[in-house]
Design an enzyme around this catalytic site. Structure first.
Site, PDB file in Angstrom:
ATOM      1  N   GLU A 115       0.789  -0.957  -0.163  1.00 27.95           N
ATOM      2  CA  GLU A 115       0.086   0.375  -0.041  1.00 27.95           C
ATOM      3  C   GLU A 115       0.939   1.463   0.280  1.00 27.95           C
ATOM      4  O   GLU A 115       0.970   2.329   0.889  1.00 27.95           O
ATOM      5  CB  GLU A 115      -0.803  -0.089   1.521  1.00 27.95           C
ATOM      6  CG  GLU A 115      -1.730  -1.824   1.103  1.00 27.95           C
ATOM      7  CD  GLU A 115      -3.485  -1.529   2.710  1.00 27.95           C
ATOM      8  OE1 GLU A 115      -2.409  -0.509   3.324  1.00 27.95           O
ATOM      9  OE2 GLU A 115      -3.846  -1.858   2.687  1.00 27.95           O
ATOM     10  N   GLU A 261      -6.203  -8.037   0.422  1.00 19.30           N
ATOM     11  CA  GLU A 261      -6.774  -8.019   1.941  1.00 19.30           C
ATOM     12  C   GLU A 261      -8.308  -7.587   1.590  1.00 19.30           C
ATOM     13  O   GLU A 261      -8.365  -7.159   0.762  1.00 19.30           O
ATOM     14  CB  GLU A 261      -5.892  -6.808   2.615  1.00 19.30           C
ATOM     15  CG  GLU A 261      -4.878  -7.102   2.701  1.00 19.30           C
ATOM     16  CD  GLU A 261      -4.082  -6.383   3.798  1.00 19.30           C
ATOM     17  OE1 GLU A 261      -5.088  -5.326   4.070  1.00 19.30           O
ATOM     18  OE2 GLU A 261      -3.069  -5.841   3.305  1.00 19.30           O
TER      19      GLU A 261
END
Ligand SMILES: *[C@@H]1O[C@H](CO)[C@@H](O)[C@H](O)[C@H]1NC(C)=O
Ligand SMILES: *[C@@H]1O[C@H](CO)[C@@H](O)[C@H](O)[C@H]1NC(C)=O
Ligand SMILES: *[C@@H]1O[C@H](CO)[C@@H](O)[C@H](O)[C@H]1NC(C)=O
Length: 473
Positions: A115, A261
């Protein structure tokens, strides 16, 4: 003839169903004060039929435990290594050590960063991510691993739809990273690599108190979005399809998208609890098991749950819930019944076996001790160096009375420090007890034996604590 044809039909059905259902993967993080031995975790994966894991680095003990298991691995390069990977020779060295070095590990992907374009990083990794991605893929290709794909797991905050038209078809990449994202997506697509996106309905709810609660789950019945005739009954589908639209606008119509995720925490804030987590997992696993996909991408989805086990050393800047994402507790116990195949056959997953615990000893507050005015600073110390996040949520621990809360904080610090007697003092405010301190539904945990600590024991270092006890006597 007839029975032979039946057999063929059965066989074909088996092959088709096996090919069309993607097995669920899990994220295996290791930011724990007391990690379970990697071999024990690999056994849990096997016992529960989990065939894919996503890592956040390439820790050698973890990689070794995964060797010869066939488990498919997404290994990773942490964000703080991205700049280093901007030099091609460093990327080659990484592949040499962490891919060539684990020939018996079934590495399928390399996650370059995690990320990295998260808004809260303020652009720290904007310059370094794409060069690192290109270098790692080039090194993989040149060193003979072109079946292994490099990619960059992204948070869903890299794209959005305008507030005045919040439908997937109006979505696009964030304006500050738009061109960079288009270039990265095209690079991935041209190398046959997947786009990896992390999607968190929980965070939609956490960050926006007026978010319609039911829309975070999968049961429908709440709000829905009508996007030119396409109906969205949950935020996950709407979010995923916003990415599909953003890619479409970049000229990419059919690249593979992996959900890196997805999950729900069980403590640390209002909606972080076992009931909501179970509701979310039931809905999402059923959806995945049915191969429904999203309106724009019907069919099987490739998804990794976040996360396998609670991590008590995670930063709590994003929220107290950060340390409670596991479907298993710190000691490898399943938190609630679930069915990874999404058939609704809920049962407790198989937990870790052979876990070694420390002694049945707790550190508790002594309300009769002198120095009561030291309580706030002791509590502060215990909570900054231990883990008090369960006091901050909506679990039974958050409902403890004052004395209970102090005891909880002291005990968590004491356990974190491997029950070292010196860590249960707090200016005389604390005492060690062998009476189970758990109360009112709040578990006061006993830590597991620390493998790192055991190494110190072999060196004779914990003897020091005994010397300290003797000196105090
Ligand atoms: C291989 O991965 C490990 C663990 O993430 C890391 O510490 C190490 O620096 C990597 N090796 C190279 C040569 O970059
Ligand atoms: C990003 O900026 C905010 C506000 O200026 C600051 O509070 C935060 O610490 C910064 N984060 C990073 C990772 O630099
Ligand atoms: C302490 O009590 C709690 C609640 O009854 C229980 O779950 C836990 O296993 C006990 N701990 C030990 C070490 O016996």
């Amino acid at each position: 003839m007839e029975s032979r044809r039946m057999a063929w039909v059965w066989f074909a059905a088996l092959v088709i169903s096996a090919a069309s259902t993607e097995a669920i993967g899990v994220n295996w993080g290791t930011q724990m004060s007391h990690p379970l031995p990697p071999k024990m975790i690999v056994q849990m994966l096997k016992d529960n039929g989990i065939k894919k894991v996503k890592m956040f680095d390439a820790e050698s003990s973890v990689m070794s435990a995964l060797a010869n298991t066939g488990i498919e691995v997404m290994v990773a390069i942490p964000n703080d290594q991205l700049e280093h990977m901007g030099t091609y020779s460093n990327a080659k060295a990484w592949v040499h050590e962490n891919v060539t070095g684990y020939k018996d590990v079934n590495i399928k992907y390399v996650a370059v960063g995690n990320e990295p374009f998260l808004k809260s990083y303020n652009g720290t990794f904007l310059e370094t991510t794409f060069p690192a991605l290109k270098n790692i893929q080039k090194a993989l290709d040149e060193m003979g691993y072109n079946q292994i794909k490099a990619t960059v797991p992204m948070n869903a905050d890299i794209y959005s739809s305008p507030e005045d038209n919040p439908v997937p078809s109006a979505g696009d990449f964030r304006s500050d990273i738009h061109d960079l994202m288009v270039n990265i997506a095209r690079f991935l697509n041209s190398h046959g690599s997947p786009f990896v996106i992390n999607i968190y309905p929980f965070l939609s709810l956490y960050e926006n108190p007026s978010f319609p609660v039911d829309f975070a789950f999968f049961g429908g019945g709440g709000r829905s979005i009508n996007d030119k005739g396409t109906q969205y009954t949950n935020v996950f589908d709407a979010n995923f399809d916003t990415l599909v639209w953003a890619l479409k606008k970049a000229g990419i119509s059919n690249m593979k998208i992996i959900v890196g995720e997805i999950g729900w925490p069980t403590d640390g804030s209002k909606h972080a609890n076992v009931a909501d987590a179970k509701r979310f997992y039931d809905g999402s696993l059923k959806k995945l098991g049915s191969n429904a996909g999203t309106p724009l991408r019907p069919g099987p989805m490739d998804v990794y749950l976040f996360a396998l086990i609670d991590e008590d050393m995670k930063s709590i800047l994003p929220g107290y819930f950060e340390r409670h994402w596991g479907i298993f507790t710190y000691d490898g116990k399943p938190k609630f019944p679930m069915d990874l195949l999404g058939k609704g056959n809920d049962k407790y997953l198989v937990g870790a076996s052979g876990v070694e615990y420390q002694d049945a000893e707790w550190c508790v507050f002594d309300p009769n001790a002198k120095n009561q005015n030291e309580v706030p600073s002791s509590m502060n110390f215990a909570c900054s160096n231990g883990d008090c996040t369960a006091l901050m949520g909506s679990s039974p621990c958050s409902k403890l009375d004052r004395n209970g809360r102090i005891s909880y904080a002291f005990n968590m610090y004491f356990q974190m420090k491997d029950q070292d007697v010196r860590t249960c003092d707090f200016d005389g405010l604390a005492k060690i007890t062998s009476t189970n301190a758990s109360r009112d539904g709040c578990l006061f945990p006993i830590q597991i034996v620390n493998t790192a600590g055991r190494r110190l024991a072999e060196l004779g270092l914990p003897m020091l604590s005994w010397i300290a006890v003797l000196l105090f006597l």
